[in-house]
Write an enzyme that holds these catalytic residues in place. Structure first.
Site, mmCIF file in Angstrom:
data_model
loop_
_atom_site.group_PDB
_atom_site.id
_atom_site.type_symbol
_atom_site.label_atom_id
_atom_site.label_comp_id
_atom_site.label_asym_id
_atom_site.label_seq_id
_atom_site.Cartn_x
_atom_site.Cartn_y
_atom_site.Cartn_z
ATOM 1 N N LYS A 4 -9.800 8.298 -15.506
ATOM 2 C CA LYS A 4 -9.936 10.096 -15.071
ATOM 3 C C LYS A 4 -8.296 10.316 -15.140
ATOM 4 O O LYS A 4 -7.712 9.608 -14.888
ATOM 5 C CB LYS A 4 -10.269 10.676 -14.112
ATOM 6 C CG LYS A 4 -8.950 11.068 -12.860
ATOM 7 C CD LYS A 4 -10.094 12.760 -13.357
ATOM 8 C CE LYS A 4 -9.613 13.971 -12.341
ATOM 9 N NZ LYS A 4 -8.324 14.033 -11.730
ATOM 10 N N GLY B 54 -1.797 5.788 -6.707
ATOM 11 C CA GLY B 54 -1.136 6.735 -6.192
ATOM 12 C C GLY B 54 -0.927 7.066 -4.800
ATOM 13 O O GLY B 54 -1.014 6.619 -4.018
ATOM 14 N N SER B 55 -1.222 8.524 -4.246
ATOM 15 C CA SER B 55 -1.930 8.808 -2.929
ATOM 16 C C SER B 55 -2.429 8.082 -1.739
ATOM 17 O O SER B 55 -3.505 8.160 -1.949
ATOM 18 C CB SER B 55 -1.072 10.828 -2.613
ATOM 19 O OG SER B 55 -2.164 10.300 -2.443
ATOM 20 N N ARG B 56 -1.887 7.390 -0.844
ATOM 21 C CA ARG B 56 -2.536 7.692 0.365
ATOM 22 C C ARG B 56 -3.418 8.252 0.787
ATOM 23 O O ARG B 56 -5.080 7.893 0.713
ATOM 24 C CB ARG B 56 -1.838 7.830 1.521
ATOM 25 C CG ARG B 56 -2.032 6.976 3.076
ATOM 26 C CD ARG B 56 -0.960 6.776 4.072
ATOM 27 N NE ARG B 56 -1.243 5.802 5.092
ATOM 28 C CZ ARG B 56 -0.679 5.412 5.957
ATOM 29 N NH1 ARG B 56 0.492 5.146 5.665
ATOM 30 N NH2 ARG B 56 -0.940 5.018 7.045
ATOM 31 N N GLY C 243 -4.990 10.506 -1.879
ATOM 32 C CA GLY C 243 -6.177 10.344 -2.781
ATOM 33 C C GLY C 243 -6.672 9.196 -2.857
ATOM 34 O O GLY C 243 -7.981 8.694 -2.979
ATOM 35 N N GLY C 244 -5.831 7.841 -2.563
ATOM 36 C CA GLY C 244 -6.679 6.484 -2.437
ATOM 37 C C GLY C 244 -7.875 6.731 -1.250
ATOM 38 O O GLY C 244 -8.467 5.956 -1.390
ATOM 39 N N GLU D 283 -3.827 1.446 -5.267
ATOM 40 C CA GLU D 283 -2.251 0.967 -4.275
ATOM 41 C C GLU D 283 -1.718 2.410 -4.264
ATOM 42 O O GLU D 283 -1.935 3.486 -4.894
ATOM 43 C CB GLU D 283 -2.152 0.231 -6.061
ATOM 44 C CG GLU D 283 -0.148 -0.578 -5.666
ATOM 45 C CD GLU D 283 0.499 0.633 -5.923
ATOM 46 O OE1 GLU D 283 0.939 2.134 -4.721
ATOM 47 O OE2 GLU D 283 1.200 0.544 -6.892
ATOM 48 N N CYS E 90 7.132 2.489 -6.585
ATOM 49 C CA CYS E 90 6.276 2.265 -5.544
ATOM 50 C C CYS E 90 6.342 1.445 -5.066
ATOM 51 O O CYS E 90 6.483 1.093 -3.303
ATOM 52 C CB CYS E 90 4.491 1.482 -6.496
ATOM 53 S SG CYS E 90 3.297 2.706 -7.511
ATOM 54 N N GLU F 217 6.218 6.810 3.642
ATOM 55 C CA GLU F 217 6.607 6.958 2.186
ATOM 56 C C GLU F 217 7.284 8.322 1.789
ATOM 57 O O GLU F 217 5.910 9.340 1.607
ATOM 58 C CB GLU F 217 5.858 7.016 1.557
ATOM 59 C CG GLU F 217 6.469 5.935 0.353
ATOM 60 C CD GLU F 217 5.162 5.960 -0.967
ATOM 61 O OE1 GLU F 217 4.397 5.928 -1.131
ATOM 62 O OE2 GLU F 217 5.920 5.557 -1.677
#
Lengths: 523, 523
Positions: free
Chosen positions: B184, B241-243, B245-246, B265, B302, B391
């Site tokens: 994606k 990506g983002s927290r 999103g993960g 991650e 990151c 973050e």
């Protein structure tokens, strides 16, 4: 020793104050003394606090000290002598010889993990040395080892009161990895659990390890277990048991602010494929082997052959007749607990409502007697009815008659994840077996040719695992030395002075490990 | 090639029909042609069906064929020439030299995984030979290898449009493991993604692999991603990506009938500890190094050093003054996307409301310009306010002044999981550093001494991972050759005739692997 009904929180014997668990002799239905009151939330907290306090010291014990600790646990279990065997027999209903064998296996397993710890391959040491002159960007010195995840919650299984309980495979592999362990004992064998728990605690003391390396808790229901899995100091979970129990633990672990891995071994019906040439050559012998595997230990194995798949025809008819005959001559056996017996009766009833009963074993007076049962269905019905894939824990199995090879393939593809898949074949079957293997490799953790899935060897190559719902984590095994890897994570050390590095990573390689050094494996 | 705005479903370029993603040149704010309409549910299905159809064949390609495929992808990416560099520069706002370096890294990473595939250690071959004469029970021949999990969904990251996107680390390691990949694409660089996607598809065709080995989908919002992760044919997920999103992907993966592993991650502030002797010896040099690491790439890494921890006093005052001065002289830099710029402004605003602003970099006209920012707080405030651990993606950092060593320890213990932790130390600091190491080993995947966390080497020893929320799975790394292990599971073969065994497990060891044979590692 006198059984006390107490838990072990670190080195201390402590009485719980919640609803008790109490063993039942399944052969007589009688309650066995003492009762084991369940732990409180505060007691779970205390065990977790001790485990956390012990973690940093325990995880940096030398390979020799940790290996010796595992061996000392084995010695202490053996030193329990007959008292352990007798208690385990009466609590489980399993024969004395089986319990003795299981004790050997349990102690052998601990000693095998001691060897694994000493060999140190689990550290997976990788070294990429500095390249200060590299163009564009110099490379720093980079070194990797594996470290333990943290305190582990272990849930004892009912069907291996020694080998998959207090000091069983999950505990042995977690301790080997450097993780303190808190065991939630299975309510079916609390006396056995107390005896083994004291053996472990004695080994902790003898090896002068921090007491929090090991605790043993009791509890009825799921309260203690969920509290354990939800505690922020617990970093991984080992479980062997039911699908619903395993999924509940996975959900609790995922609901934490910091989710943690759960290794739950849950559910498998262990399909056995009988290929035409093998069936033609030895239908009756296959039936004998099958029924022996099916009825062993009242069928109370995760790897019990609950499904047989073959082409319909006269050779399968021979197999069916011989299997039915062998089942009919099989004795009933005492199951582990009244709950397991009830679930077996329910499961057999469900099979009977969806499939054709073929044979039933001998019946016996007395409580909790597992009467072996054999059922039959067609591939079409099996494919249409997912209830026929539900594990029935005990000596029940289902034969699926297929009209052609394509139906066999469809049945295989339709299967959920499994611990094992077995192929019985002769030379003439090799091509058909080869065509089925890719499917089975996707479905199961262990594939067998011309054997039976019960009997799980503790060795380097074993995989006792498999895709969901066989386990919650197909990347792991809960039996064999690779089980240690479940409780480890990699850490990289960049630009460290030698004096600050852990011994495994020092430049002089004092542990003499076979490292991956600048891309090459050391001899 | 002309960019088409189309997806790649297997080898076919196909236009989506849902809301489009379209890149913006962040340096000008202008839309870049073409638009990339999003995939439909049916198109996600098609890609999954092709991946599934390709899986059994692709996973049994020889080590040589699979390695050659990875090298061919690298060749095809290089063959894209300047067109790729130019498109990536305009889509990302990153400097040309950085994109060129990232292309080298991306191709080097693919070639490194090719070497890893050929070496075959990832197969982790273990053999326990039969012991037919063993007492009590004979032992069957048992052999283990690792097999790939199945098709993998990869989510491209915005901040590495090449090295962690369509043919980046997740894709390279999954393909190396034998897993088909469906990417994606990240909506920030669809043109770059299309170019690289065609390079991969050309490699698939040149190597005569099944087309379903690779697909590339576009989609705005989370619809395509959730559909992918929910598809039963997808067996693992790689994400950077983002927290939020993960975590959304983890929840979708857990909600499936068959849960699957997600390697996300997500979030790290990468604490840097300055020890007293080092700070006294070179406060100003440390400040220079720190600000260089902080501002590199507009801080969009990151591993950006978002937290500095040290004892208060005159030496820290020197560091602070020098760091403030360096920040004030730092230029603004274009951020990757307007969304990332907005999030940076919001994050900096939140820091300003909880901590004391110390310095801000130069400001510039034009859109999406990241102005470096430095803040300061006390250990007491840091410990009391968890918002200070959030973050802020970009060139912002927070200095935590501690009153004593105990406060430093408390701050370290209070940290969430991190990708990295850095120690700056001199000989006089070794004892204090040693005391802090156990905490940092529990908190981070990579520990650095006297370096800076930005710049992640692709090598065997690298760990780009760490405890939650740095990643969703602390047992893994997403950079370096060990990343291949994320996409594998063990399978045991018991009692197999040689002709039915995969080549890696045959008795003659035709692949010349260094096996674990009866407990001994082969030379």
């Amino acid at each position: 020793m006198n059984l006390t009904g107490k838990m072990l929180i670190g080195g201390q014997a402590v009485a719980g104050s919640r609803e008790a668990v109490q063993a039942i002799d399944p052969a007589t239905g009688k309650l066995l003394e003492p009762a084991y009151p369940g732990g409180t939330g505060e007691q779970v907290e205390q065990a977790c606090a001790l485990a956390w306090a012990a973690f940093d010291r325990y995880r940096e014990t030398s390979l020799a000290v940790r290996a010796h600790f595992l061996e000392t646990i084995a010695d202490e279990i053996e030193a329990l002598g007959d008292e352990l065997v007798e208690r385990a027999v009466v609590e489980s209903g399993l024969p004395r010889a089986r319990i003795q064998g299981e004790r050997s296996r349990t102690c052998g397993q601990l000693r095998t993990f001691a060897r694994t710890v000493r060999a140190g391959e689990w550290l997976d040491v990788r070294v990429d040395t500095a390249q200060p002159e590299r163009q564009l960007l110099p490379r720093a010195d980079l070194r990797q080892r594996h470290v333990p995840l943290g305190p582990v919650a272990v849930f004892g299984a009912s069907n291996f009161p020694l080998a998959f309980s207090v000091a069983g495979g999950d505990t042995a592999s977690a301790l080997a990895a450097g993780c303190p362990v808190i065991v939630k004992a299975h309510g079916a064998h609390p006396g056995t659990s107390e005896l083994v728990g004291h053996a472990v605690a004695r080994a902790v003391a003898k090896c002068e390890l921090p007491e929090g390396v090991f605790s043993l808790l009791f509890g009825s229901g799921r309260e203690v277990g969920i509290a354990l899995v939800s505690d922020p100091r617990i970093k991984a979970v080992g479980f062997t048991g039911s699908r619903s129990g395993g999924i509940a633990l996975c959900q609790a672990a995922q609901a934490r602010p910091e989710p943690i891995p759960v290794y739950a071994e849950m559910s498998s019906i262990n399909p056995v494929f009988l290929f035409p040439a093998a069936l033609q050559a030895r239908a009756e012998a296959l039936a004998q082997g099958f029924v022996a595997s099916l009825t062993q230990g009242a069928g109370q194995f995760c790897t019990n052959p609950g499904l047989v798949i073959a082409l319909q025809g006269p050779d399968l008819d021979r197999f069916n007749a011989a299997a039915a005959d062998a089942v009919q001559r099989s004795s009933a056996q005492t199951m582990l607990t009244p709950g397991i017996f009830d679930a077996y009766q329910t499961g057999v009833g469900a099979l009977a409502s969806h499939a054709r009963p073929v044979a039933a074993g001998l019946s016996t007076e007395g409580p909790n007697q597992c009467q072996p049962r054999l059922f039959m269905t067609t591939a079409r019905d099996f494919l249409a009815n997912s209830a026929l894939q539900t594990e029935v824990f005990g000596a029940a199995s289902l034969i699926v008659q297929c009209a052609n090879g394509e139906e066999i393939r469809q049945v295989a593809e339709h299967l959920e994840g499994q611990l094992t898949a077995t192929l019985h074949l002769d030379d003439g079957d090799l091509q058909a077996a080869r065509a089925l293997l890719p499917t089975l490799e996707r479905k199961a953790g262990r594939l067998l040719v011309n054997g039976w899935p019960t009997g799980v060897e503790v060795c380097d190559a074993m995989v006792h695992g498999g895709p969901f719902p066989a386990t919650s984590d197909a990347r792991s095994t809960s039996v064999g030395t690779a089980a240690i890897q479940r409780f480890l994570r990699p850490v990289c050390y960049q630009g460290f002075p030698d004096s600050l590095l852990p011994a495994a990573l020092r430049h002089g390689n004092p542990l003499q490990l076979r490292r991956l050094l600048d891309g090459q494996r050391e001899a």
